[in-house]
Design a protein around this motif. Structure first.
Motif, PDB file in Angstrom:
ATOM      1  N   LEU A 152     -29.339  28.561 -26.609  1.00 26.17           N
ATOM      2  CA  LEU A 152     -30.303  27.492 -26.809  1.00 26.17           C
ATOM      3  C   LEU A 152     -29.201  26.518 -26.595  1.00 26.17           C
ATOM      4  CD1 LEU A 152     -31.929  29.116 -30.603  1.00 26.17           C
ATOM      5  CD2 LEU A 152     -32.468  29.007 -28.066  1.00 26.17           C
ATOM      6  N   SER A 153     -30.622  25.220 -26.073  1.00 29.81           N
ATOM      7  CA  SER A 153     -29.211  23.874 -26.204  1.00 29.81           C
ATOM      8  C   SER A 153     -29.039  24.053 -27.907  1.00 29.81           C
ATOM      9  CB  SER A 153     -30.663  23.097 -25.873  1.00 29.81           C
ATOM     10  OG  SER A 153     -30.608  22.290 -26.759  1.00 29.81           O
ATOM     11  N   GLY A 154     -28.309  22.620 -28.328  1.00 31.18           N
ATOM     12  CA  GLY A 154     -27.716  21.932 -29.315  1.00 31.18           C
ATOM     13  C   GLY A 154     -28.732  21.634 -30.411  1.00 31.18           C
ATOM     14  N   GLY A 155     -29.852  20.615 -30.076  1.00 29.92           N
ATOM     15  CA  GLY A 155     -30.682  20.033 -30.166  1.00 29.92           C
ATOM     16  C   GLY A 155     -31.579  21.286 -30.996  1.00 29.92           C
ATOM     17  N   ASP A 176     -25.943  17.134 -43.328  1.00 32.46           N
ATOM     18  CA  ASP A 176     -25.032  16.601 -43.519  1.00 32.46           C
ATOM     19  C   ASP A 176     -24.707  16.213 -41.460  1.00 32.46           C
ATOM     20  OD1 ASP A 176     -22.489  15.663 -43.750  1.00 32.46           O
ATOM     21  OD2 ASP A 176     -21.367  17.751 -44.150  1.00 32.46           O
ATOM     22  N   GLU A 177     -25.421  15.116 -41.439  1.00 31.10           N
ATOM     23  CA  GLU A 177     -24.709  15.193 -40.026  1.00 31.10           C
ATOM     24  C   GLU A 177     -25.625  15.653 -39.479  1.00 31.10           C
ATOM     25  OE1 GLU A 177     -21.411  12.427 -38.654  1.00 31.10           O
ATOM     26  OE2 GLU A 177     -20.703  11.692 -40.412  1.00 31.10           O
ATOM     27  N   PRO A 178     -26.942  16.211 -39.447  1.00 27.21           N
ATOM     28  CA  PRO A 178     -27.810  16.833 -38.623  1.00 27.21           C
ATOM     29  C   PRO A 178     -27.650  16.299 -37.044  1.00 27.21           C
ATOM     30  CG  PRO A 178     -29.415  15.414 -39.537  1.00 27.21           C
ATOM     31  CD  PRO A 178     -27.809  14.659 -40.193  1.00 27.21           C
ATOM     32  N   THR A 179     -27.566  15.423 -36.092  1.00 30.95           N
ATOM     33  CA  THR A 179     -27.834  14.325 -34.711  1.00 30.95           C
ATOM     34  C   THR A 179     -26.406  14.114 -34.807  1.00 30.95           C
ATOM     35  OG1 THR A 179     -27.802  12.485 -36.261  1.00 30.95           O
ATOM     36  CG2 THR A 179     -29.745  14.175 -35.179  1.00 30.95           C
ATOM     37  N   SER A 180     -24.969  14.809 -35.177  1.00 30.45           N
ATOM     38  CA  SER A 180     -23.478  13.865 -34.678  1.00 30.45           C
ATOM     39  C   SER A 180     -23.120  14.709 -33.509  1.00 30.45           C
ATOM     40  CB  SER A 180     -22.479  14.239 -35.461  1.00 30.45           C
ATOM     41  OG  SER A 180     -22.929  13.138 -36.619  1.00 30.45           O
ATOM     42  N   ALA A 181     -23.435  15.815 -33.621  1.00 32.65           N
ATOM     43  CA  ALA A 181     -23.026  16.805 -32.467  1.00 32.65           C
ATOM     44  C   ALA A 181     -23.623  16.854 -31.358  1.00 32.65           C
ATOM     45  CB  ALA A 181     -22.639  18.291 -33.025  1.00 32.65           C
ATOM     46  N   LEU A 182     -24.337  16.643 -31.416  1.00 38.21           N
ATOM     47  CA  LEU A 182     -25.454  17.051 -29.639  1.00 38.21           C
ATOM     48  C   LEU A 182     -25.558  15.626 -29.197  1.00 38.21           C
ATOM     49  CD1 LEU A 182     -28.779  17.331 -31.884  1.00 38.21           C
ATOM     50  CD2 LEU A 182     -27.488  18.816 -31.037  1.00 38.21           C
ATOM     51  N   GLU A 189     -35.468  14.626 -30.862  1.00 33.11           N
ATOM     52  CA  GLU A 189     -35.773  15.471 -31.176  1.00 33.11           C
ATOM     53  C   GLU A 189     -35.278  16.507 -32.413  1.00 33.11           C
ATOM     54  OE1 GLU A 189     -33.951  19.752 -29.184  1.00 33.11           O
ATOM     55  OE2 GLU A 189     -34.742  18.311 -27.568  1.00 33.11           O
ATOM     56  N   VAL A 190     -34.346  16.765 -32.817  1.00 31.17           N
ATOM     57  CA  VAL A 190     -33.912  17.045 -34.264  1.00 31.17           C
ATOM     58  C   VAL A 190     -34.865  16.089 -35.243  1.00 31.17           C
ATOM     59  CG1 VAL A 190     -31.873  17.016 -35.874  1.00 31.17           C
ATOM     60  CG2 VAL A 190     -32.185  18.356 -33.143  1.00 31.17           C
ATOM     61  N   VAL A 207     -27.312  12.644 -44.908  1.00 28.67           N
ATOM     62  CA  VAL A 207     -25.441  12.183 -44.259  1.00 28.67           C
ATOM     63  C   VAL A 207     -25.899  11.806 -43.004  1.00 28.67           C
ATOM     64  CG1 VAL A 207     -23.648  11.873 -43.605  1.00 28.67           C
ATOM     65  CG2 VAL A 207     -24.370  13.267 -46.218  1.00 28.67           C
ATOM     66  N   THR A 208     -25.820  10.653 -42.364  1.00 29.14           N
ATOM     67  CA  THR A 208     -25.866   9.947 -41.202  1.00 29.14           C
ATOM     68  C   THR A 208     -25.915   8.732 -40.978  1.00 29.14           C
ATOM     69  OG1 THR A 208     -28.272  10.123 -39.099  1.00 29.14           O
ATOM     70  CG2 THR A 208     -28.865   9.129 -41.126  1.00 29.14           C
ATOM     71  N   HIS A 209     -25.251   8.527 -39.615  1.00 28.47           N
ATOM     72  CA  HIS A 209     -25.390   6.905 -38.639  1.00 28.47           C
ATOM     73  C   HIS A 209     -26.014   6.644 -37.994  1.00 28.47           C
ATOM     74  CE1 HIS A 209     -21.159   7.427 -40.618  1.00 28.47           C
ATOM     75  NE2 HIS A 209     -21.198   9.455 -39.860  1.00 28.47           N
ATOM     76  N   GLU A 210     -28.071   7.484 -37.919  1.00 27.29           N
ATOM     77  CA  GLU A 210     -28.818   6.996 -37.194  1.00 27.29           C
ATOM     78  C   GLU A 210     -29.202   5.756 -38.108  1.00 27.29           C
ATOM     79  OE1 GLU A 210     -29.826   7.923 -34.467  1.00 27.29           O
ATOM     80  OE2 GLU A 210     -27.947   9.405 -34.295  1.00 27.29           O
TER      81      GLU A 210
END
Ligand SMILES: Nc1ncnc2c1ncn2[C@@H]1O[C@H](COP(=O)(O)OP(=O)(O)O)[C@@H](O)[C@H]1O
Ligand SMILES: [Mg+2]
Lengths: 255, 320
Positions: A152-155, A176-182, A189-190, A207-210
């Motif tokens: 599966l892709s990261g997303g 915890d930064e759910p999209t930082s590794a994508l 999509e996340v 927790v996010t930087h978005e």
């Protein structure tokens, strides 16, 4: 006033001599989306991990839906550490999504979502499967149920991880930064799944930087630096009209 | 040649390969040497292929194969069970459990298996009776040692307890190879430590544990030939040696035993590859990749070095 879903009082956390949380107070009402912002190393992950006992506080307390986390308080105010089984039971009601997904690589997406339902909630295989199918459909992965995480892709992996946490019918979800590794094209999509969850009334601490997500979805934004809450309030206040110099400085770097 | 009109690569390269005469010469030399070896095997009358053929199916030899298999699998079962216990003890927060595990591994790896087998054979001399009870206190049940621990059990225990020390390090390396995030994710879902170990950590550790354990099993098959130290006298090596000595024809009987060891090893290797495929699921290795890169094997040496019970020396060889 209703009982807050999360109530953190005077949280201190030391790692040896390193004082990471230096007296954090945080209140999150039921159904509220709280976004935690802050520079790297400011203690955001540590705070989040203290909310489900992955880290044990050095001082202060965390209550989830009024229930003290990790301890029983007797009539004299003395704290007694809970048995690991009781702590595991408390954790099962708190969903957590990690930056690096941490799906179980030896299980398919479906098995990942079923596992804790069967092992922890003691649901029947059939009931767990039905719930897993429903949740994977909800996060848009009904055609990927029998794939292993490596396929599966990261997303997609992160959406399975969200479904896995939701399968426990949690009272609150921690991200915890759910999209930082994508990869950038997979972030949307996340975030879409998370927006959908927020719209459904789930209490969330993210927790996010978005910053866009925070502005659009958050009811409550907390800015942390060096282990303390520097500033908090509505996104229109904290993000668009920050009162503190440190907040302005941080936002100028991420916006 | 293919029809270039349908080739999706219009400018396909048709180059001549680098000439490699050395390859052909090397292959020819090896083939000639191999033919000489086979010729020497088949035509030398001292090999006595007639005796080899007769004794391959001899009842004593087949029984010996049976005992050897029983010793191999029995001791591996004892070894695996103890090894998992030792490895979990070694990870424990309890310093007493950690030290006992360390000491066990240090002791059983630090003395020759031959010595240990002789020792187990002499156990009934050392302790004529065995009893269950409280140390320095009352005893509840008492056994005659030589009745309970026969030569077979002495051999089995000797091999199993020794193997456990090696397998413990392999299991520990396997458990250590699983990403800490896996435990955290499971814990965050409310799983108990025991469930996490059983459902999340051990299945992933198996990928690292199975290959060297297969190698250990194959190695154990041959280590069982040392049980004459106990002395246990029914295994394949002892049986074929005894026949060879009786006939004054040691060589054909050595070939008989070598044949059986090779046959069992080959079967074990097939089993091992199936197990590896099963525990490699989810890592992409379930799709056969012909000629692809193979996973590095975690050998006994690697596990021993990871254990911290041996000196940190890259050239150190530690054998049973
Ligand atoms: N398990 C730990 N042991 C020691 N130090 C830690 C541990 N976890 C986090 N820290 C330290 O605590 C500080 C805050 O970390 P963290 O909460 O991850 O910050 P953030 O998530 O805001 O980037 C960092 O200096 C980090 O190195
Ligand atoms: Mg962090």
């Amino acid at each position: 006033m209703t009982t807050p879903m999360v109530e953190v009082r005077g949280a201190h956390k030391m790692f040896g001599d390193l004082h990471v949380l230096r007296g954090v107070d945080l209140t999150v009402a039921p159904g509220e989306v709280c976004v935690v912002l802050g520079p790297s190393g400011s203690g955001k992950s540590t705070l989040l991990r203290c909310l489900n006992e992955l880290e044990v506080l050095t001082g202060g307390s965390v209550r989830i839906d009024g229930e003290l986390l990790g301890y029983r308080e007797d009539a004299h105010g003395t704290l007694h550490r809970l048995h690991p089984t009781a702590i595991a039971q408390q954790r099962s009601r708190i969903g957590m999504v990690f930056q690096r997904f941490h799906l179980f690589p030896h299980m398919t997406a479906l098995e990942n979502v079923m596992e804790a339902q069967v092992q922890v909630l003691k649901r029947s295989k059939a009931a767990a499967r039905a719930k897993a199918v429903e949740l994977l459909d909800r996060v848009g992965l009904s055609d990927r149920m029998h794939h292993y995480p490596a396929q599966l892709s990261g997303g997609q992996q992160q959406r399975v991880a969200i479904a896995r946490a939701l399968a426990m019918d949690p009272e609150i979800m921690l991200f915890d930064e759910p999209t930082s590794a994508l990869d950038p094209e997979l972030v949307g999509e996340v975030l879409a799944v998370m927006k959908d969850l927020a719209a459904g009334g789930m209490t969330m601490v993210v927790v996010t930087h978005e910053i866009g997500f925070a502005r659009e979805v958050a009811d409550h934004v907390v800015f942390m630096d060096e282990g303390v809450v520097v500033e908090e309030g509505a996104p229109s206040a904290v993000i668009d009209a920050p009162a503190e110099e440190r907040t302005r400085d941080f936002l100028s770097h991420v916006l | 040649m293919s029809d270039t009109a349908h080739d999706p690569v219009p400018n396909r390269i048709h180059a001549r390969p680098v000439p490699r005469p050395g390859r052909w010469i090397a292959a020819a030399i090896v083939v000639v040497l191999a033919a000489m070896a086979v010729h020497g095997l088949v035509t030398n009358p001292k090999f006595r292929w007639d005796i080899v053929w007769a004794y391959l199916r001899d009842v004593t030899v087949i029984r010996g194969v049976g005992w050897t298999l029983l010793l191999t699998f029995g001791s591996m079962v004892i070894g695996v069970v103890l090894a998992v216990i030792l490895a979990i003890m070694r990870r424990s927060d309890n310093p007493v459990l950690r030290s006992v595990s360390w000491f066990y591994i240090w002791f059983f790896r630090g003395t020759p298996i031959y010595t240990q087998l002789v020792f187990w054979g002499l156990i009934s001399v050392l302790y004529p009776t065995l009893s269950l009870g409280i140390p320095f206190g009352p005893e509840f049940v008492t056994f005659q040692t030589d009745v309970v621990i026969t030569a077979f059990w002495a051999a089995l225990l000797g091999l199993g307890l020794n193997e456990a020390a090696y397998l413990a390090e392999i299991v520990r390396a396997g458990l250590g190879s699983v990403d800490k995030g896996q435990e955290e994710a499971a814990r965050a879902l409310g799983m108990k430590e025991r469930t996490i170990l059983r459902r999340i950590v051990i299945p992933q550790a198996m990928r690292v544990i199975v290959p060297p354990t297969g190698n250990e099993t194959i190695s154990m098959l041959k280590t069982t030939s040392l049980v004459l130290a106990v002395p246990f006298t029914l295994d394949l090596t002892y049986a074929t040696n005894a026949i060879g000595n009786r006939l004054f024809e040691p060589i054909p009987l050595l070939i008989v035993s070598a044949f059986w060891y090779l046959l069992i090893t080959s079967v074990l290797m097939v089993g091992q590859s199936y197990l590896e495929r099963y525990y490699g699921r989810g890592t992409g290795s379930e799709r056969p990749r012909r000629g692809g890169p193979r996973r590095p094997r975690f050998g006994r040496q690697a596990a021993i070095k990871a254990s911290g019970t041996a000196k940190d020396d890259p050239f150190l060889e530690v054998t049973p």
